[in-house]
Design an enzyme around this catalytic site. Structure first.
Site, PDB file in Angstrom:
ATOM      1  N   LYS B 115       0.850  -1.195   0.000  1.00 18.28           N
ATOM      2  CA  LYS B 115       0.000   0.000   0.000  1.00 18.28           C
ATOM      3  C   LYS B 115       0.885   1.244   0.000  1.00 18.28           C
ATOM      4  CE  LYS B 115      -4.076   1.846   2.457  1.00 18.28           C
ATOM      5  NZ  LYS B 115      -4.960   1.687   3.622  1.00 18.28           N
ATOM      6  N   SER B 190      -9.808   1.561   2.596  1.00 23.67           N
ATOM      7  CA  SER B 190      -8.938   2.331   1.728  1.00 23.67           C
ATOM      8  C   SER B 190      -7.857   1.508   1.022  1.00 23.67           C
ATOM      9  CB  SER B 190      -8.255   3.422   2.545  1.00 23.67           C
ATOM     10  OG  SER B 190      -7.406   2.850   3.524  1.00 23.67           O
ATOM     11  N   SER B 214      -9.985  -0.784   6.787  1.00 16.45           N
ATOM     12  CA  SER B 214      -9.393  -0.569   5.460  1.00 16.45           C
ATOM     13  C   SER B 214      -8.698  -1.774   4.860  1.00 16.45           C
ATOM     14  CB  SER B 214      -8.407   0.609   5.507  1.00 16.45           C
ATOM     15  OG  SER B 214      -9.110   1.817   5.537  1.00 16.45           O
TER      16      SER B 214
END
Lengths: 518, 536
Positions: B115, B190, B214
């Site tokens: 990420k 996310s 997330s």
């Protein structure tokens, strides 16, 4: 710093420290109860009425005005800690290193970097807290204080807001210390906040001076005001005597010497009192003022519009600071003798107050003195040598006592040699300056220069007889009543002995010979 | 494009089995006798290791196959913000080690997506924000350092909602990621890029971060396993902070075993993160037995509490029935199932948004344009801050900074931040009580399956409401795993639904054991998106 303190006492005769010592001497205890100014003043008046004489640099009119008002002073002291590394990362903590040479992702505030608390900072906080007689919080925490500033890379300062590591302390100036905070990212800082308990510039300066002493005694900071290692911000307001609520508070910054602090506060008191007196109290506004050393006055730096909202909240990146009782106890056990205890001990040894204050003021001087008397030197003699010729020499040469070549061992030997009569005081002084300049040992010096005092009566008698026989004319004059000539004879004998004859013996034998009926 | 793909040799390593879709409810359960029998999913990490050690293939071959799949699928999916130029070079190093007979790290040759809010040295790390565009950190996050030390290869940086603020990955400043199951839908967020990349087999496993769900919610939307460890299990050093007291780095895999082994690799105390835990990290791998070694009731006596508040109104019926069927499957495996009530459950969402916004308002202060990142020239300092931040941050981020600043302001602190912290304590208590009665708790991972791109873009409250299943777990700091348990109607071949299993603090081991057995025994579906089936 010793001179500063002595100067303070000489210039400003209203030293709280002085009164504190006197009070204690008269066994008038209850140190904390005497926090209010009236009690202290009263005490001072009783012990030494001359001390409240009006300060001569102020007009009588102003003194009259001042009599109607009472100043309320609180001090925030920032002590920059002499830890090897910064507070929240392992970068070195050097004063005066090149800009941006001691940085890492943490102190740069790079994305993803996290603070890690330097355990030394906690230790120093505990040390200072204990030295200030604080209540320690076994559980404290850090908070974020938020504002934007270019030298604040994260946009917040890591500080302690509502739970300081130590609180509720006091120093033996009868001043309450509210809290010791661990403060600010990067350079480790302790913040000591006092209650608004002080009433005059001198008192405030003495408080700050004691903070410096304590920090240096503890070894937590070099306490240099010039470098900013010790910074005092003063909050000050005045109110008509008898009024319960506080007046509008003004903050004074940029105080880089204790004397400046004292003068700045006294100036500010006068300024505010005059405004009150002229019915212009509304012109006293919440603001930060700077001390202008050149003009000897305070000037507006910035006016505060309302209170800044720092949006404090608990720092989620650092766990609570948990101290165990054993840890606190071990630090308590390792605390050195503090200035106040030292002063009391010196006092109990029979030293006068001037000596006590001088010796205890600088931790290095105190340690030197303690070492000398620890080696058996007589207390009063040691004090006199250190405060007299040694202090003068150091001042002249701009040296600190730690850089001096004269070791404590040698000073103790010197004092002993004079006391037991091995050498005379006069020769002692000569040796002292040699030792100060070149180092070496007292014994070596005495041997090398053949300085041992002549205490053998027969030897002295021989010299006396020789001098008397060689000065028949003077002998006759003496015997016909001109007895002043004894000094002349003594001088001649001393000269012959190269200054080594024991003066007492010399005079005793000389008198015998001069007055002999042969 | 797709038709030109030559299946690379190593694709045969991958369990690319397509779900046998049917027109109606497509939830899978052990009780379904009509479902075709499929073999259980296999660990990518273990398969890779086996094939490398046996010489069946090379790390370079494997890397090439993944890179070519990225080239093929990326134009549609947009999972990555940056693909590393060093993947083949890193793979070569692994092959050289093998050739020299040197010891191989447990992640040797494993291709890992990261990420974009996790710092990778010298590789862009922007948290999908304009304010950090082109920013390359000078250090690796601790998790990345550990992965590299164990032989893992960082494939690239995955797309996300800016600074982790969002539940759809639409709040990225750079691109919108599509859900591999249906390109018109969001992958969740996310960590949408990391979830979609694993679902599309663009990488074997990936790292995400989970502040309020997330990792878990996009895992559910993309049909992969998402593991959120206990707060403190993994160092946050190098994770760009959103809400420090809630943030954790989490793991995605196509199997529970992969997520678990990746977690093992990155776990442990780190002196650079004072909030990381000194708790021992157990060897999870022994939990990942193959099906043939299971007893007939492999989860006999395991007490499972189903959180009743999570099956109330507002939860899609398909999700509810998939969860209930998953519960039945657990029962069939020997679990003792009870209903559990968490009275504070509904308070979590508002408390979460207050705390997370408050912390983010502070954490994002460092992006001032002064030292790094996007700087807008201005004549005056305050103007520089204003313009750099004004242009650098996206709308969602600004909204949360404002909310947080408001909540922390003098006069509001007690009503918002302090109250939210009190709620947090209540939630922790309720979870603690429930987990004293039960080994694990289960709930849906999200109230619905993946929704359409743009559907909730103008309705932040509706998007926030979707986090209801997950935020409480962050407030309590507990570990949880989400794994696909069924499909609901939607898209070309159904949409995956995830089951959330919540465990006691630092008991990831139990979660992984239950999760693995559940996954390996779940019959009827294998969670490979249709896109992949077409590619294969």
């Amino acid at each position: 710093m010793s001179t500063t303190l002595l100067k303070t006492i000489q210039l400003n005769q209203f030293s709280l420290l002085g009164t504190a010592l006197i009070r204690r001497r008269s066994n008038n205890v209850s140190v904390r109860c005497c926090g209010s100014q009236t009690a202290t003043t009263h005490e001072a008046k009783q012990t030494s009425p001359s001390r409240v004489a009006p300060k001569n640099h102020k007009s009588n009119k102003l003194d009259e005005i001042l009599r109607d008002y009472e100043a309320v002073i609180g001090i925030e002291t920032h002590v920059q800690l002499s830890t090897l590394t910064k507070a929240f990362c392992s970068c070195s903590n050097n004063y005066g290193s090149y800009p941006n040479t001691s940085i890492c992702p943490v102190c740069m505030g790079l994305p993803g970097a996290l603070p890690v608390l330097n355990s030394k900072v906690v230790e120093f906080g505990v040390r200072l807290g204990l030295a200030l007689n604080c209540e320690l919080s076994l559980k404290s925490k850090f908070d974020r204080k938020q504002y934007f500033y270019p030298d604040l890379p994260k946009g917040y300062q890591i500080s302690q807001f509502d739970i300081p590591i130590a609180s509720g302390g006091y120093v033996d100036l009868d001043i309450y210390v509210v809290q010791v905070d661990l403060n600010r990212a990067g350079v480790p800082l302790l913040e000591i906040v006092s209650e608004p308990d002080m009433r005059s510039g001198v008192e405030a300066a003495e408080y700050a001076c004691e903070m410096q002493r304590i920090a240096r005694y503890l070894g937590v900071s070099n306490g240099n005001m010039q470098e900013g290692s010790l910074r005092c911000d003063v909050n000050i307001s005045i109110r008509p005597i008898g009024q319960a609520e506080f007046g509008t508070k003004v903050e004074i910054k940029n105080l880089n010497a204790f004397s400046a602090m004292s003068r700045a506060i006294d100036f500010e008191i006068s300024r505010q009192a005059l405004l009150y007196d002229q019915g212009k109290a509304d012109q006293i506004v919440t603001e930060t003022r700077l001390w202008d050393e050149g003009a000897q006055k305070t000037v507006t730096m910035r006016k505060k519009e309302g209170l800044a909202d720092y949006r404090y909240f608990p720092e989620p990146d650092l766990p609570e600071v948990i101290l165990t009782q054993e840890y606190v106890d071990s630090i308590r056990a390792s605390l050195p003798e503090l200035p106040e205890a030292k002063r009391r001990r010196y006092e109990a040894m029979g030293l006068g107050m001037q000596d006590v204050l001088f010796l205890a003021n600088d931790v290095s001087v105190a340690e030197y003195f303690d070492a000398v008397i620890g080696k058996g030197a007589e207390v009063k003699l040691a004090a006199n040598w250190i405060m007299g010729d040694i202090a003068a020499y150091l001042k002249n040469e701009k040296l600190s006592i730690n850089d001096m070549k004269l070791t404590t061992q040698e000073l103790a030997e010197l004092i002993a040699a004079i006391k037991d009569g091995t050498i005379s005081g006069k020769i002692g002084k000569e040796i002292l300056f040699e030792l100060l300049a070149k180092g070496g040992t007292v014994k070596g010096m005495i041997k090398e220069k053949d300085l041992v005092q002549i205490t053998d009566p027969a030897e002295i008698e021989k010299m006396v007889i020789k001098v008397v026989s060689e000065n028949q004319k003077q002998l006759e004059q003496y015997r016909s009543g001109k007895t002043k000539l004894q000094g002349y004879f003594a001088g001649q004998v001393m000269k012959m002995s190269k200054g080594k004859a024991n003066p007492g013996l010399l005079n005793k034998i000389l008198l015998e010979k001069l007055n002999a009926k042969d | 494009m797709l038709s030109t793909l030559q299946p690379p040799r190593s694709l045969s390593l991958l369990p690319l089995r397509r779900f046998q879709s049917s027109k109606h409810i497509v939830s899978a359960a052990s009780s379904s006798s009509t479902a075709p029998v499929t073999s259980p999913p296999q660990s990518q990490i273990l398969t890779t290791r086996r094939s490398l050690l046996s010489g069946e293939t090379t790390a370079v071959e494997i890397a090439k196959s993944y890179l070519s799949r990225i080239r093929l699928t990326e134009p549609q999916l947009k999972c990555f913000l940056h693909v590393s130029e060093n993947v083949l070079k890193d793979a070569q190093e692994v092959d050289q080690r093998i050739a020299k007979g040197e010891e191989l790290g447990p992640l040797a040759g494993v291709l890992i997506g990261v990420k974009d809010n996790i710092c990778t040295e010298g590789m862009p790390s922007t948290a999908a924000s304009r304010i950090l565009e082109h920013y390359r950190p000078p250090f690796d996050a601790t998790a990345i350092k550990k992965i590299k030390d164990l032989g893992g290869i960082v494939v690239g940086k995955t797309n996300m909602d800016e600074f982790g603020m969002g539940s759809t990955t639409e709040a990225s400043a750079f691109q919108v990621t599509a859900n591999p199951w249906d390109l018109t839908r969001v992958p969740g967020g996310s960590s949408g890029g990391s979830a979609a990349a694993v679902a599309a087999r663009q990488c074997m496993v990936s790292l995400g971060s989970d502040t309020g769900g997330s990792v878990r919610q996009p895992a559910s939307f993309c049909g992969v396993v998402g593991l959120k460890p206990t707060y403190g299990r993994v160092s946050r050093f190098g994770l760009m902070a959103y809400a420090s007291s809630l943030d954790v780095i989490g793991c995605f895999g196509s199997t529970v075993a992969d997520a678990g082994m990746l977690l093992h690799a990155i776990s442990g105390y780190d002196r650079f993160d004072s909030t990381s835990s000194k708790q021992d990290v157990p060897e999870f791998q022994s939990q990942f037995l193959s099906v043939d070694h299971f007893e007939c009731k492999p989860l006999k006596g395991v007490k499972v509490g189903i959180i009743c508040e999570t099956l109330e109104d507002g939860v899609d019926s398909g999700v509810r029935s998939a969860t209930q069927e998953a519960a039945s499957h657990l029962e069939a495996l020997g679990c003792v199932l009870t209903e559990v009530s968490l009275p504070s459950f509904s308070l979590g969402l508002p408390a979460y948004y207050v705390i997370a916004s408050s912390e983010s308002s502070s954490n994002l202060s460092r992006y001032d344009g002064v030292r790094y990142g996007n700087q807008v020239m201005a004549e005056e300092l305050n103007k520089l801050y204003e313009c750099s931040r004004g242009e650098g941050f996206g709308g969602e981020v600004k909204m949360r900074i404002l909310m947080g600043t408001y909540a922390l302001s003098a006069g509001y602190y007690d009503a918002y931040y302090k109250r939210a912290q009190q709620v947090r304590t209540l939630i922790q208590k309720d979870f603690k009580a429930a987990l004293e009665q039960n080994d694990i708790l289960i709930s849906p991972a999200a109230p619905s399956a993946a929704y359409k791109i743009g559907e909730k873009k103008d309705d932040p409250l509706a998007m926030y409401a979707g986090d209801i299943m997950t935020v409480n777990v962050n407030l309590a700091g507990l570990p949880a795993v989400v794994l696909p348990c069924g499909l609901v109607e939607g898209g070309p071949s159904g949409l995956p639904v995830g089951l959330q299993m919540i465990g006691a603090a630092f008991d990831e081991e139990k979660l992984l054991k239950v999760g693995h057995i559940f996954e390996q025994t779940l019959k009827g579906s294998s969670f490979v998106p249709p896109l992949l089936a077409n590619v294969a």
